[in-house]
Design a protein around this motif. Structure first.
Motif, PDB file in Angstrom:
ATOM      1  N   LEU A 277     -51.485  80.119 -35.353  1.00 50.56           N
ATOM      2  CA  LEU A 277     -52.474  81.097 -34.905  1.00 50.56           C
ATOM      3  C   LEU A 277     -53.708  80.404 -34.319  1.00 50.56           C
ATOM      4  CD1 LEU A 277     -52.456  83.755 -37.790  1.00 50.56           C
ATOM      5  CD2 LEU A 277     -51.544  84.032 -35.478  1.00 50.56           C
ATOM      6  N   ASN A 278     -54.168  79.360 -35.016  1.00 47.56           N
ATOM      7  CA  ASN A 278     -55.379  78.672 -34.574  1.00 47.56           C
ATOM      8  C   ASN A 278     -55.173  77.956 -33.241  1.00 47.56           C
ATOM      9  OD1 ASN A 278     -56.844  79.456 -36.838  1.00 47.56           O
ATOM     10  ND2 ASN A 278     -56.221  77.674 -38.029  1.00 47.56           N
ATOM     11  N   GLU A 279     -53.977  77.407 -33.023  1.00 43.93           N
ATOM     12  CA  GLU A 279     -53.711  76.650 -31.805  1.00 43.93           C
ATOM     13  C   GLU A 279     -53.129  77.518 -30.686  1.00 43.93           C
ATOM     14  OE1 GLU A 279     -53.027  72.206 -33.721  1.00 43.93           O
ATOM     15  OE2 GLU A 279     -51.272  73.375 -33.109  1.00 43.93           O
ATOM     16  N   GLY A 280     -52.785  78.753 -31.025  1.00 43.35           N
ATOM     17  CA  GLY A 280     -52.361  79.695 -30.003  1.00 43.35           C
ATOM     18  C   GLY A 280     -50.880  79.745 -29.704  1.00 43.35           C
ATOM     19  N   TRP A 281     -50.065  78.896 -30.354  1.00 42.35           N
ATOM     20  CA  TRP A 281     -48.633  78.969 -30.059  1.00 42.35           C
ATOM     21  C   TRP A 281     -47.940  80.077 -30.846  1.00 42.35           C
ATOM     22  CZ3 TRP A 281     -46.031  77.291 -34.528  1.00 42.35           C
ATOM     23  CH2 TRP A 281     -46.664  76.348 -35.331  1.00 42.35           C
ATOM     24  N   ILE A 282     -48.618  80.640 -31.815  1.00 40.85           N
ATOM     25  CA  ILE A 282     -48.252  81.936 -32.367  1.00 40.85           C
ATOM     26  C   ILE A 282     -49.294  82.920 -31.855  1.00 40.85           C
ATOM     27  CG2 ILE A 282     -48.114  83.327 -34.472  1.00 40.85           C
ATOM     28  CD1 ILE A 282     -46.946  80.956 -35.898  1.00 40.85           C
ATOM     29  N   PRO A 283     -48.865  84.038 -31.293  1.00 42.42           N
ATOM     30  CA  PRO A 283     -49.818  84.964 -30.668  1.00 42.42           C
ATOM     31  C   PRO A 283     -50.939  85.360 -31.615  1.00 42.42           C
ATOM     32  CG  PRO A 283     -47.567  85.619 -30.174  1.00 42.42           C
ATOM     33  CD  PRO A 283     -47.469  84.510 -31.172  1.00 42.42           C
ATOM     34  N   ASN A 284     -52.144  85.268 -31.115  1.00 41.56           N
ATOM     35  CA  ASN A 284     -53.314  85.611 -31.923  1.00 41.56           C
ATOM     36  C   ASN A 284     -54.257  86.475 -31.075  1.00 41.56           C
ATOM     37  OD1 ASN A 284     -55.299  85.729 -33.831  1.00 41.56           O
ATOM     38  ND2 ASN A 284     -55.853  83.566 -33.748  1.00 41.56           N
TER      39      ASN A 284
END
Length: 400
Positions: A277-284
């Motif tokens: 989540l923090n790095e954006g590779w899981i949609p946030n």
């Protein structure tokens, strides 16, 4: 106390019996590592099955106790990942007993989920077709077989689009075997575990990590960072899995769980939901349950077309396939034409050698190895003096 915290924060608990006496799979996470995969230690012994029923009963009564916040529990798993050689009659008999216990002790509203035995299609025969609030659970991973770890980036996406999707859509239907009418009342599908991991085998990494901790008191790669190319691939890999596991077009799935919530350090970064989540590779932010991932990211094949297929920048296999004993089982095969139609894909020849059409130039290999060594040295210089770095580097190679 943990259950009360979850209740206060609005977090639902889906408990799961993760290990059974004798081991239902031989895996380390069953609590009884056998060194090989089998269900025989559990399903082959009536006393182990009976003991498992008693354990499940005790757990359920503990959850139903007056002092326990039972309302926090909304799901219950009867057995994690029973291996494919489980005796079918024994496994289904246990599932039936377990379902009745959950209903008698916790009530009818609890979602009861069961492991698919790595053969989900076998349950598409009317099993629990009239049992509400039941789910068949699958755990699709790409790292536990060598051929998967050697996939090119697009092959990973293709494997999701074809193999993983077909597996999830293999159950559960009211008109089996025609498979056109998903069950309305009875058992549906769920993916209870998936991750961003794709090229590094955790069961090979873990021993190295533990030896390093024992010697130095800290884990290696605590501050590991992911390259821009790796993050870009992880973004597509996770989107493809979300789309696939929701089965929008077939309507058989109720959803998914990412494994795991948080990992310590950087060695297993691709298993870390919060880091994703923090790095954006899981949609946030994540899509709400009412919004299908396909509506946001396109279908799985759209994501395939958008994926950078540069093997050298994205794939970093561990362990090195040249070090494997090819006389031993290295996982299942992948034979789908769509997955394997890339002529540049790496191919193990299963005789201890490794062929890769894209990495054939000795100079390129040498440069890649030199870059890896330089990166390792720079990392350790940040942490220790150059003398200590050299010593630790030598010890690290010995530990591997």
């Amino acid at each position: 106390r943990f259950a009360r915290w979850c209740l206060e924060e609005g977090i639902e608990i889906w408990a799961d019996l993760h290990g059974a006496p004798g081991s239902e799979n031989g895996f380390d996470n069953s609590g009884h590592y056998l060194g090989y995969s089998t269900c025989e230690g559990w399903s082959g012994y009536a006393k182990h099955v009976e003991r498992t029923v008693n354990i499940l009963t005790d757990l359920l009564y503990a959850m139903a106790a007056d002092e326990f916040p039972t309302e926090a529990i909304t799901g219950m798993g009867l057995l994690n990942e029973p291996f494919l050689d489980c005796d079918t009659n024994v496994l289904r008999g246990y599932y039936q007993q377990g379902l009745q216990l959950v209903r008698d002790i916790l009530g009818d509203d609890i979602q009861v989920f069961i492991g698919d035995g790595f053969q989900a299609w076998k349950f598409n025969d009317g099993f629990w077709q009239d049992e509400p609030n039941t789910l068949l659970d699958s755990h699709p991973y790409h790292v536990f077989f060598e051929k998967g770890r050697a996939f090119t980036p697009r092959q990973h996406i293709a494997y999701v689009c074809r193999h993983n999707t077909q597996d999830i859509e293999g159950c559960c239907y009211e008109d089996h075997p025609n498979n056109t009418i998903p069950t309305t009342v009875g058992m549906k599908r769920m993916v209870g575990e998936w991750s961003g991991a794709y090229d590094q085998l955790p069961t090979a990494l873990a021993p190295m990590v533990m030896k390093y901790i024992a010697k130095y008191g800290e884990a290696p790669f605590l501050n590991r960072t992911l390259s821009r190319e790796r993050i870009d691939f992880l973004t597509h890999f996770c989107q493809a899995q979300m789309v696939s596991y929701e089965t929008l077009e077939r309507g058989v799935s109720k959803g998914w769980f990412f494994w795991n919530f948080q990992m310590e350090g950087g060695v297993f970064a691709e298993w870390d939901f919060l880091r994703g989540l923090n790095e954006g590779w899981i949609p946030n932010p994540l899509p709400s349950p009412e919004v299908a991932s396909q509506a946001l990211y396109g279908n799985c094949y759209n994501i395939y077309d958008q994926t950078n297929d540069d093997y050298n920048l994205v794939v970093d296999e561990y362990p090195d396939p040249r070090t494997l004993d090819w006389n031993l089982y290295q996982g299942w095969d992948a034979t789908d034409d769509f997955v394997l139609d890339d002529p540049l894909a790496p191919r193990p020849d299963y005789k201890g050698q490794y062929q890769h059409d894209r990495i054939h130039d000795f100079v390129l290999v040498t440069l890649a190895l030199m870059a890896s060594l330089v990166g390792m040295v720079l990392y350790h210089r940040y942490k220790k003096s150059s003398t200590e770095t050299a010593r630790r580097k030598q010890d690290y190679e010995e530990l591997k």
